[in-house]
Design a protein around this motif. Structure first.
Motif, PDB file in Angstrom:
ATOM      1  N   THR A 144       0.801  -1.223  -0.015  1.00  0.00           N
ATOM      2  CA  THR A 144       0.068  -0.076  -0.028  1.00  0.00           C
ATOM      3  C   THR A 144       0.774   1.274  -0.039  1.00  0.00           C
ATOM      4  O   THR A 144       1.788   1.419   0.937  1.00  0.00           O
ATOM      5  CB  THR A 144      -0.848  -0.087   1.168  1.00  0.00           C
ATOM      6  OG1 THR A 144      -1.910  -1.040   1.466  1.00  0.00           O
ATOM      7  CG2 THR A 144      -1.773   1.415   1.189  1.00  0.00           C
ATOM      8  N   LEU A 145       0.769   2.055  -0.861  1.00  0.00           N
ATOM      9  CA  LEU A 145       1.461   3.259  -0.944  1.00  0.00           C
ATOM     10  C   LEU A 145       0.326   4.231  -0.677  1.00  0.00           C
ATOM     11  O   LEU A 145      -0.888   4.443  -1.361  1.00  0.00           O
ATOM     12  CB  LEU A 145       1.891   3.728  -2.614  1.00  0.00           C
ATOM     13  CG  LEU A 145       2.219   5.207  -2.592  1.00  0.00           C
ATOM     14  CD1 LEU A 145       3.470   5.457  -1.897  1.00  0.00           C
ATOM     15  CD2 LEU A 145       2.605   5.292  -4.258  1.00  0.00           C
ATOM     16  N   LEU A 146       0.561   5.015   0.440  1.00  0.00           N
ATOM     17  CA  LEU A 146      -0.272   6.047   0.915  1.00  0.00           C
ATOM     18  C   LEU A 146       0.401   7.517   0.782  1.00  0.00           C
ATOM     19  O   LEU A 146       1.499   7.542   1.662  1.00  0.00           O
ATOM     20  CB  LEU A 146      -0.742   5.918   2.298  1.00  0.00           C
ATOM     21  CG  LEU A 146      -1.420   7.156   3.366  1.00  0.00           C
ATOM     22  CD1 LEU A 146      -2.475   7.440   2.626  1.00  0.00           C
ATOM     23  CD2 LEU A 146      -1.596   6.245   4.735  1.00  0.00           C
ATOM     24  N   VAL A 147       0.225   8.427   0.009  1.00  0.00           N
ATOM     25  CA  VAL A 147       1.090   9.633   0.035  1.00  0.00           C
ATOM     26  C   VAL A 147      -0.114  10.846   0.186  1.00  0.00           C
ATOM     27  O   VAL A 147      -1.085  10.977  -0.473  1.00  0.00           O
ATOM     28  CB  VAL A 147       1.690   9.621  -1.253  1.00  0.00           C
ATOM     29  CG1 VAL A 147       0.974   9.384  -2.435  1.00  0.00           C
ATOM     30  CG2 VAL A 147       2.765  10.804  -1.623  1.00  0.00           C
ATOM     31  N   GLY A 148       0.622  11.898   0.580  1.00  0.00           N
ATOM     32  CA  GLY A 148      -0.171  13.250   0.798  1.00  0.00           C
ATOM     33  C   GLY A 148       0.554  14.345   0.175  1.00  0.00           C
ATOM     34  O   GLY A 148       1.756  14.491   0.285  1.00  0.00           O
ATOM     35  N   PHE A 149      -0.157  15.045  -0.396  1.00  0.00           N
ATOM     36  CA  PHE A 149       0.279  16.396  -1.014  1.00  0.00           C
ATOM     37  C   PHE A 149      -0.447  17.702  -0.631  1.00  0.00           C
ATOM     38  O   PHE A 149      -1.699  17.460   0.032  1.00  0.00           O
ATOM     39  CB  PHE A 149       0.373  16.344  -2.552  1.00  0.00           C
ATOM     40  CG  PHE A 149       1.035  15.360  -3.189  1.00  0.00           C
ATOM     41  CD1 PHE A 149       2.647  15.753  -3.530  1.00  0.00           C
ATOM     42  CD2 PHE A 149       0.651  14.151  -3.587  1.00  0.00           C
ATOM     43  CE1 PHE A 149       3.387  14.627  -4.043  1.00  0.00           C
ATOM     44  CE2 PHE A 149       1.454  13.090  -4.122  1.00  0.00           C
ATOM     45  CZ  PHE A 149       2.749  13.289  -4.263  1.00  0.00           C
ATOM     46  N   LYS A 150       0.092  18.793  -0.845  1.00  0.00           N
ATOM     47  CA  LYS A 150      -0.538  20.074  -0.294  1.00  0.00           C
ATOM     48  C   LYS A 150      -1.749  20.226  -1.008  1.00  0.00           C
ATOM     49  O   LYS A 150      -2.930  20.634  -0.481  1.00  0.00           O
ATOM     50  CB  LYS A 150       0.288  21.299  -0.301  1.00  0.00           C
ATOM     51  CG  LYS A 150       1.563  21.305   0.661  1.00  0.00           C
ATOM     52  CD  LYS A 150       2.309  22.405   0.501  1.00  0.00           C
ATOM     53  CE  LYS A 150       3.399  22.416   1.501  1.00  0.00           C
ATOM     54  NZ  LYS A 150       4.305  23.797   1.308  1.00  0.00           N
ATOM     55  N   SER A 151      -1.726  20.205  -2.313  1.00  0.00           N
ATOM     56  CA  SER A 151      -2.995  20.126  -3.089  1.00  0.00           C
ATOM     57  C   SER A 151      -2.791  19.242  -4.486  1.00  0.00           C
ATOM     58  O   SER A 151      -1.631  18.976  -4.869  1.00  0.00           O
ATOM     59  CB  SER A 151      -2.897  21.776  -3.509  1.00  0.00           C
ATOM     60  OG  SER A 151      -1.961  22.055  -4.657  1.00  0.00           O
ATOM     61  N   PRO A 152      -3.563  19.420  -5.252  1.00  0.00           N
ATOM     62  CA  PRO A 152      -3.485  18.459  -6.465  1.00  0.00           C
ATOM     63  C   PRO A 152      -2.469  19.191  -7.526  1.00  0.00           C
ATOM     64  O   PRO A 152      -1.844  18.572  -8.224  1.00  0.00           O
ATOM     65  CB  PRO A 152      -4.905  18.774  -7.118  1.00  0.00           C
ATOM     66  CG  PRO A 152      -5.900  18.898  -6.049  1.00  0.00           C
ATOM     67  CD  PRO A 152      -5.179  19.602  -5.149  1.00  0.00           C
ATOM     68  N   ASN A 153      -2.237  20.395  -7.325  1.00  0.00           N
ATOM     69  CA  ASN A 153      -1.276  21.275  -8.257  1.00  0.00           C
ATOM     70  C   ASN A 153       0.332  20.758  -7.846  1.00  0.00           C
ATOM     71  O   ASN A 153       1.292  21.068  -8.427  1.00  0.00           O
ATOM     72  CB  ASN A 153      -1.175  22.552  -8.091  1.00  0.00           C
ATOM     73  CG  ASN A 153      -2.645  23.027  -8.847  1.00  0.00           C
ATOM     74  OD1 ASN A 153      -3.187  22.459  -9.628  1.00  0.00           O
ATOM     75  ND2 ASN A 153      -3.211  24.149  -8.464  1.00  0.00           N
ATOM     76  N   ASP A 154       0.542  20.124  -6.439  1.00  0.00           N
ATOM     77  CA  ASP A 154       1.527  19.808  -6.014  1.00  0.00           C
ATOM     78  C   ASP A 154       1.971  18.422  -6.020  1.00  0.00           C
ATOM     79  O   ASP A 154       3.078  17.855  -5.728  1.00  0.00           O
ATOM     80  CB  ASP A 154       1.830  19.962  -4.347  1.00  0.00           C
ATOM     81  CG  ASP A 154       1.601  21.807  -4.340  1.00  0.00           C
ATOM     82  OD1 ASP A 154       2.354  22.368  -4.803  1.00  0.00           O
ATOM     83  OD2 ASP A 154       0.776  22.064  -3.495  1.00  0.00           O
TER      84      ASP A 154
END
Length: 273
Positions: A144-154
């Protein structure tokens, strides 16, 4: 055009860089590009190179991809050195030293249930792990890859996500959605309890990102039954010389550039400024 790896440094001087040719430049965001460089030699995900340009200095950059005679270096435009690197394109050359550090050993994760949690640019040093298990899904019980970004543009590595989703369980979330975004929102930690794990005491976790994100993620992994010895982290630190001489990356008796930047959590939990 035929390209040849230019890492012909035969000197015993560990400070001496070698020339490497840029064979591709991949734009992710306005300030984050991947530079695909010629390199032939052993390298692991999580290791780093010192990238330099005469008169401008050098910067430590994590390996974000490993190819046949190439390495990928994903660089954020944030200062004097990286600003100048962004003026270089296909066919140009950069100076490299390395690879340095101990990296992630894929053998530690084979045959296991794996949860890899990354925050933002923290995905770069672990991308090689994701690439490997995406190409060899039978080498693990689950991934499982769980990844978070600030926004869709990032979001980084958009095209790679399309490939990863074919063989891996991929969960991507953003802090701040934009109009038209239909994906998940919120902190990565809120999705950990929902990840199916059959034997959490044998599963392995890999966590890379901002310090607070790593701290909260590891706490959540403990809450679902993970053991300390089965968790690995990568320590973010300014690594100037790369060979344990300058002391910039030293925490107590540990040199991040030599002993890390990858640590098992049983060791990494003690590395606090």
């Amino acid at each position: 055009m035929t390209t040849t790896a230019l890492n012909t440094n035969n000197s015993d001087n560990p400070y001496l860089p070698f020339l490497s040719e840029i064979i591709d430049v991949i734009k992710h965001t306005e300030i984050e590009y991947t530079f695909r460089m010629t390199y032939s030699g052993a390298v692991k995900p999580g290791q780093f190179f010192e990238v330099s340009l005469p008169k401008f200095g050098e910067a430590p950059i994590s390996v974000s991809g490993i190819g046949d005679g190439t390495v990928d270096l994903t660089i954020r435009k944030v200062g004097k050195v990286t600003d100048e690197i962004f003026e270089n394109y296909i066919g140009d050359t950069l100076f490299l030293r390395g690879p340095y550090g101990n990296g992630f050993d894929i053998a530690n994760y084979k045959g296991k249930e794996i949860i890899l949690v990354a925050g933002g640019t923290g995905l770069s040093p672990v991308k090689g792990i994701v690439d490997y298990f995406s190409a060899h899904p039978d080498d693990c019980k689950s991934f499982t890859l769980l990844v978070g970004f600030k926004s869709p543009n990032d979001v980084l590595f958009k095209k790679d996500f399309e490939e990863w989703e074919k063989n891996l369980n991929v969960i991507m979330t953003v802090d701040t959605p934009v109009d038209g975004y239909c994906g998940k929102c919120g902190l990565v930690t809120q999705y950990i309890p929902d990840i199916p794990i059959k034997n959490s005491d044998q599963a392995v976790g890999i966590v890379v990102g901002p310090p607070m994100m790593m701290k909260c993620t590891i706490t959540e992994l403990f809450n679902v039954g993970f053991k300390e010895a089965n968790i690995w982290i990568s320590q973010e630190r300014k690594m100037c010389c790369g060979i344990g001489k300058c002391g910039h990356c030293k925490i107590d008796d540990t040199y991040i550039c030599l002993d890390g930047p990858v640590f098992n959590y049983t060791k990494g939990k003690f590395l606090k400024d």
